[in-house]
Design a protein around this motif. Sequence first.
Motif, PDB file in Angstrom:
ATOM      1  N   ARG A   1       0.813  -1.221   0.000  1.00  0.00           N
ATOM      2  CA  ARG A   1       0.000   0.000   0.000  1.00  0.00           C
ATOM      3  C   ARG A   1       0.844   1.267   0.000  1.00  0.00           C
ATOM      4  NH1 ARG A   1      -5.479  -0.994   0.840  1.00  0.00           N
ATOM      5  NH2 ARG A   1      -5.953  -2.870   2.030  1.00  0.00           N
TER       6      ARG A   1
ATOM      7  N   LYS B   1      -3.667   1.031   7.908  1.00  0.00           N
ATOM      8  CA  LYS B   1      -3.754  -0.186   7.082  1.00  0.00           C
ATOM      9  C   LYS B   1      -2.383  -0.838   6.965  1.00  0.00           C
ATOM     10  CE  LYS B   1      -7.290   1.879   4.045  1.00  0.00           C
ATOM     11  NZ  LYS B   1      -7.664   2.206   2.647  1.00  0.00           N
TER      12      LYS B   1
ATOM     13  N   TYR C   1      -7.186  -7.435   2.826  1.00  0.00           N
ATOM     14  CA  TYR C   1      -8.302  -7.577   1.876  1.00  0.00           C
ATOM     15  C   TYR C   1      -9.599  -7.559   2.661  1.00  0.00           C
ATOM     16  CZ  TYR C   1      -8.876 -12.411   3.376  1.00  0.00           C
ATOM     17  OH  TYR C   1      -9.105 -13.529   4.136  1.00  0.00           O
ATOM     18  N   ASP C   2     -10.693  -7.169   1.997  1.00  0.00           N
ATOM     19  CA  ASP C   2     -12.009  -7.116   2.643  1.00  0.00           C
ATOM     20  C   ASP C   2     -11.944  -6.457   4.020  1.00  0.00           C
ATOM     21  OD1 ASP C   2     -13.188  -8.255   0.484  1.00  0.00           O
ATOM     22  OD2 ASP C   2     -13.331 -10.271   1.319  1.00  0.00           O
ATOM     23  N   GLY C   3     -11.189  -5.382   4.126  1.00  0.00           N
ATOM     24  CA  GLY C   3     -11.104  -4.637   5.379  1.00  0.00           C
ATOM     25  C   GLY C   3     -10.205  -5.290   6.426  1.00  0.00           C
TER      26      GLY C   3
ATOM     27  N   GLN D   1      -6.910  -3.570   8.703  1.00  0.00           N
ATOM     28  CA  GLN D   1      -7.085  -2.126   8.838  1.00  0.00           C
ATOM     29  C   GLN D   1      -7.963  -1.773  10.019  1.00  0.00           C
ATOM     30  OE1 GLN D   1      -9.790  -0.222   5.727  1.00  0.00           O
ATOM     31  NE2 GLN D   1      -8.720  -1.743   4.510  1.00  0.00           N
TER      32      GLN D   1
ATOM     33  N   GLU E   1      -3.891   6.680   6.730  1.00  0.00           N
ATOM     34  CA  GLU E   1      -4.579   7.497   5.729  1.00  0.00           C
ATOM     35  C   GLU E   1      -5.602   8.393   6.400  1.00  0.00           C
ATOM     36  OE1 GLU E   1      -4.828   3.853   2.474  1.00  0.00           O
ATOM     37  OE2 GLU E   1      -6.603   5.035   2.931  1.00  0.00           O
ATOM     38  N   ALA E   2      -5.751   9.594   5.879  1.00  0.00           N
ATOM     39  CA  ALA E   2      -6.834  10.461   6.337  1.00  0.00           C
ATOM     40  C   ALA E   2      -8.158   9.820   5.933  1.00  0.00           C
ATOM     41  CB  ALA E   2      -6.706  11.841   5.704  1.00  0.00           C
ATOM     42  N   TRP E   3      -9.117   9.798   6.852  1.00  0.00           N
ATOM     43  CA  TRP E   3     -10.452   9.261   6.552  1.00  0.00           C
ATOM     44  C   TRP E   3     -11.144  10.204   5.572  1.00  0.00           C
ATOM     45  CZ3 TRP E   3     -12.346   4.626   7.431  1.00  0.00           C
ATOM     46  CH2 TRP E   3     -13.704   4.405   7.250  1.00  0.00           C
ATOM     47  N   VAL E   4     -11.755   9.632   4.550  1.00  0.00           N
ATOM     48  CA  VAL E   4     -12.388  10.450   3.512  1.00  0.00           C
ATOM     49  C   VAL E   4     -13.900  10.493   3.743  1.00  0.00           C
ATOM     50  CG1 VAL E   4     -12.764  10.709   1.034  1.00  0.00           C
ATOM     51  CG2 VAL E   4     -10.582   9.784   1.879  1.00  0.00           C
TER      52      VAL E   4
ATOM     53  N   GLU F   1     -18.729   5.701  -3.449  1.00  0.00           N
ATOM     54  CA  GLU F   1     -17.568   4.913  -3.839  1.00  0.00           C
ATOM     55  C   GLU F   1     -17.837   4.342  -5.219  1.00  0.00           C
ATOM     56  OE1 GLU F   1     -14.998   2.554  -1.166  1.00  0.00           O
ATOM     57  OE2 GLU F   1     -16.799   2.418   0.050  1.00  0.00           O
TER      58      GLU F   1
ATOM     59  N   HIS G   1     -20.098  -0.560   0.503  1.00  0.00           N
ATOM     60  CA  HIS G   1     -19.426  -1.510   1.396  1.00  0.00           C
ATOM     61  C   HIS G   1     -20.159  -1.564   2.728  1.00  0.00           C
ATOM     62  CE1 HIS G   1     -16.258  -0.680  -1.538  1.00  0.00           C
ATOM     63  NE2 HIS G   1     -15.754  -1.852  -1.209  1.00  0.00           N
TER      64      HIS G   1
ATOM     65  N   HIS H   1     -16.539  -2.688   5.643  1.00  0.00           N
ATOM     66  CA  HIS H   1     -15.379  -2.690   4.743  1.00  0.00           C
ATOM     67  C   HIS H   1     -15.438  -3.796   3.695  1.00  0.00           C
ATOM     68  CE1 HIS H   1     -12.872   0.213   7.172  1.00  0.00           C
ATOM     69  NE2 HIS H   1     -13.724  -0.204   8.092  1.00  0.00           N
TER      70      HIS H   1
ATOM     71  N   GLU I   1     -10.324   1.656  -7.544  1.00  0.00           N
ATOM     72  CA  GLU I   1     -11.382   2.107  -6.635  1.00  0.00           C
ATOM     73  C   GLU I   1     -11.170   3.575  -6.314  1.00  0.00           C
ATOM     74  OE1 GLU I   1     -11.408  -0.253  -3.069  1.00  0.00           O
ATOM     75  OE2 GLU I   1     -11.296  -2.138  -4.167  1.00  0.00           O
TER      76      GLU I   1
ATOM     77  N   ASN J   1      -8.667   5.372  -4.160  1.00  0.00           N
ATOM     78  CA  ASN J   1      -8.521   4.631  -2.901  1.00  0.00           C
ATOM     79  C   ASN J   1      -7.555   3.471  -3.064  1.00  0.00           C
ATOM     80  OD1 ASN J   1      -8.968   3.392  -0.339  1.00  0.00           O
ATOM     81  ND2 ASN J   1     -10.492   2.064  -1.283  1.00  0.00           N
ATOM     82  N   GLU J   2      -7.759   2.661  -4.090  1.00  0.00           N
ATOM     83  CA  GLU J   2      -6.992   1.419  -4.172  1.00  0.00           C
ATOM     84  C   GLU J   2      -6.955   0.911  -5.611  1.00  0.00           C
ATOM     85  OE1 GLU J   2      -8.846  -1.992  -2.239  1.00  0.00           O
ATOM     86  OE2 GLU J   2      -6.924  -2.504  -1.334  1.00  0.00           O
TER      87      GLU J   2
HETATM   88  N1  LIG Z   1      -9.321   6.490   3.815  1.00  0.00           N
HETATM   89  C1  LIG Z   1     -10.571   5.991   3.825  1.00  0.00           C
HETATM   90  N2  LIG Z   1     -11.626   6.833   4.039  1.00  0.00           N
HETATM   91  C2  LIG Z   1     -12.903   6.353   4.066  1.00  0.00           C
HETATM   92  N3  LIG Z   1     -13.212   5.051   3.891  1.00  0.00           N
HETATM   93  C3  LIG Z   1     -12.210   4.175   3.684  1.00  0.00           C
HETATM   94  C4  LIG Z   1     -10.844   4.601   3.631  1.00  0.00           C
HETATM   95  N4  LIG Z   1     -10.077   3.513   3.393  1.00  0.00           N
HETATM   96  C5  LIG Z   1     -10.918   2.471   3.295  1.00  0.00           C
HETATM   97  N5  LIG Z   1     -12.197   2.837   3.469  1.00  0.00           N
HETATM   98  C6  LIG Z   1     -13.389   1.951   3.407  1.00  0.00           C
HETATM   99  O1  LIG Z   1     -12.997   0.600   3.579  1.00  0.00           O
HETATM  100  C7  LIG Z   1     -13.169  -0.140   2.358  1.00  0.00           C
HETATM  101  C8  LIG Z   1     -12.045  -1.158   2.192  1.00  0.00           C
HETATM  102  O2  LIG Z   1     -10.791  -0.503   2.186  1.00  0.00           O
HETATM  103  P1  LIG Z   1      -9.697  -0.739   1.069  1.00  0.00           P
HETATM  104  O3  LIG Z   1      -8.577   0.201   1.310  1.00  0.00           O
HETATM  105  O4  LIG Z   1     -10.332  -0.683  -0.275  1.00  0.00           O
HETATM  106  O5  LIG Z   1      -9.132  -2.173   1.414  1.00  0.00           O
HETATM  107  P2  LIG Z   1      -9.511  -3.639   0.927  1.00  0.00           P
HETATM  108  O6  LIG Z   1     -10.538  -3.499  -0.181  1.00  0.00           O
HETATM  109  O7  LIG Z   1      -8.213  -4.186   0.448  1.00  0.00           O
HETATM  110  O8  LIG Z   1     -10.008  -4.310   2.147  1.00  0.00           O
HETATM  111  C9  LIG Z   1     -13.213   0.924   1.286  1.00  0.00           C
HETATM  112  O9  LIG Z   1     -13.862   0.472   0.125  1.00  0.00           O
HETATM  113  C10 LIG Z   1     -13.978   2.029   2.011  1.00  0.00           C
HETATM  114  O10 LIG Z   1     -15.355   1.726   2.098  1.00  0.00           O
END
Ligand SMILES: Nc1ncnc2c1ncn2[C@@H]1O[C@H](COP(=O)(O)OP(=O)(O)O)[C@@H](O)[C@H]1O
Length: 369
Positions: A103, A143, A149-151, A154, A178-181, A186, A209, A212, A251, A263-264
Motif C-alpha cells: 500500500r 492499514k 483484503y475485505d477490510g 485495517q 490514511e486520512a479518513w475520507v 464509492e 461496502h 469494509h 477504486e 482509494n486502491e
Molecule cells: N481512507 C478511507 N476513508 C474512508 N473510507 C475508507 C478509507 N479507506 C478504506 N475505506 C473503506 O474501507 C473499504 C475497504 O478498504 P480498502 O482500502 O479498499 O481495502 P480492501 O478493499 O483491500 O479491504 C473501502 O472500500 C472504504 O469503504
Amino acid sequence: MLLPGSTIGVLGGGQLGRMLAMEARRMGYGVHALDPDPDCCAAPFAEIITAPLDDVEAARYLAAHCDVLTIETEHVPAAVLAQIETLRPVYPNSAALATVQDRLRQREFLNRHQLPQTAYAAVDDLASLNQALSGIGRPAVLKTRTSGYDGKGQVRIGAGDDAAAAWAAIAEAPAVLEAWVQYDKEISVILARGHDGDIRCYPLAQNEHRQHILHVTRAPARVTPAVVQRAQALAVAVAEGLGHVGVMAVEMFVLESGELLINEVAPRTHNSGHYTFGGCVTSQFEQHLRAICGLPLGDAEPLRPALMLNLLGDLWANGAPPLARILTHPGARLHLYGKQPRAGRKLGHVLLLDEDLDAAQAWVDAIVG
Ligand SMILES: Nc1ncnc2c1ncn2[C@@H]1O[C@H](COP(=O)(O)OP(=O)(O)O)[C@@H](O)[C@H]1O
Ligand SMILES: [Mg+2]
C-alpha cells in the motif's frame, strides 16, 4: 498471440480464478492453477497444483506446463513472479505487482504520477504512528502495507481511540496511515489494457461496502458524465503508468464536490466487476484472457443495467439463504463459488439485470436487508 488450445496458468484458485477458468474453458483454453487447497474454488474447472503461493518450485512447475501466466490475487510474492517471468510471459509483471501489492509503494506511485488520493504517511512503529496522527488528524485509518483484503489488516482511529491499541490491532505490522475520507460515493473503474496499449473501460461501478466488505455494486454508477470521464481518465493513467496488461480495477471516492480520490488499485479482475459477467458483452474474465493472450479486446458495452449483490456466509447462519426467492427476479443470475459457509466469507453473488436499478435495489433490500 496465444490462440485457444493454449494453456493459461493462474496463481491462486479462489473465486476469481474459478470464473477466469470457466471463461477460459468456454473459449477452448486449458487452465492450470496453483493453490494451497486441492479443493479450491477453481478445482472443478482447472488442473490444480497444490502448493502455497510463495512456493517458487511449484510456480516454476506451473510455468513449465503453461503458455502464459497470470494472478487472481495480489498476495503472490512479486519475487515468485520474477522467477517465472524468465520462463514464460507473466501478466501483470513482477514490477507492476511489487508496486501495487504494497500500500505504501502504491501510494508513492500515485504520488509520482500526480494522481489524486487522500493524505497518507508511512508507519513503522508507535512513535511514527503518533507523529502521523498529529500530521493527518482524526479520523484516520491505519492499514497494513501488505496482505490486507475485505477490510482485514485495517483499523479506523477516531477522536477518542487509542493509537497504541490500533497499532496492536494490526499486529504492529509496517503500515500506512490514511486520512479518513468523507465521501459521497464509492466507485470503481474496471478496464482492460492489451499488449498494444489498447484500452477498454467498462461502465462505471458504484459500490456500497458494509464493514469494509463490498455489499452491492450497481452499474452504471449514478454520477454525472463529467465524473465518468474523469474517473476513466484517472484509471487509464494508472494502467499506463504501471504498463499494466490485463484487467485492472481502480477504486475511487467521489466527494460531494465531484472531486475524485483514488482509494486502491487492484491489478486483476475484481469483485466490483462481477456485473460484467452476464451484464456486458465481454465479461472481465474473457477480457483479461484476451488481453494476456494478445487477442483483440472485446466490447465492454453493457447489455442492461446491473446490480450485483455479494452473498456472504452470514446469510447461511440459519440454514440456506432465500436463493429461490432471489431467483424469482426475471433478470437474476446466480453465482456460487463452491465454498463452505463462514461469517464474512464471500460465498457467491447474484446479478440482477434490470432497467430500473432502484427497483432492483429495493427488491434486494426486502429480501436480504
Ligand atoms: N481512507 C478511507 N476513508 C474512508 N473510507 C475508507 C478509507 N479507506 C478504506 N475505506 C473503506 O474501507 C473499504 C475497504 O478498504 P480498502 O482500502 O479498499 O481495502 P480492501 O478493499 O483491500 O479491504 C473501502 O472500500 C472504504 O469503504
Ligand atoms: Mg478495496
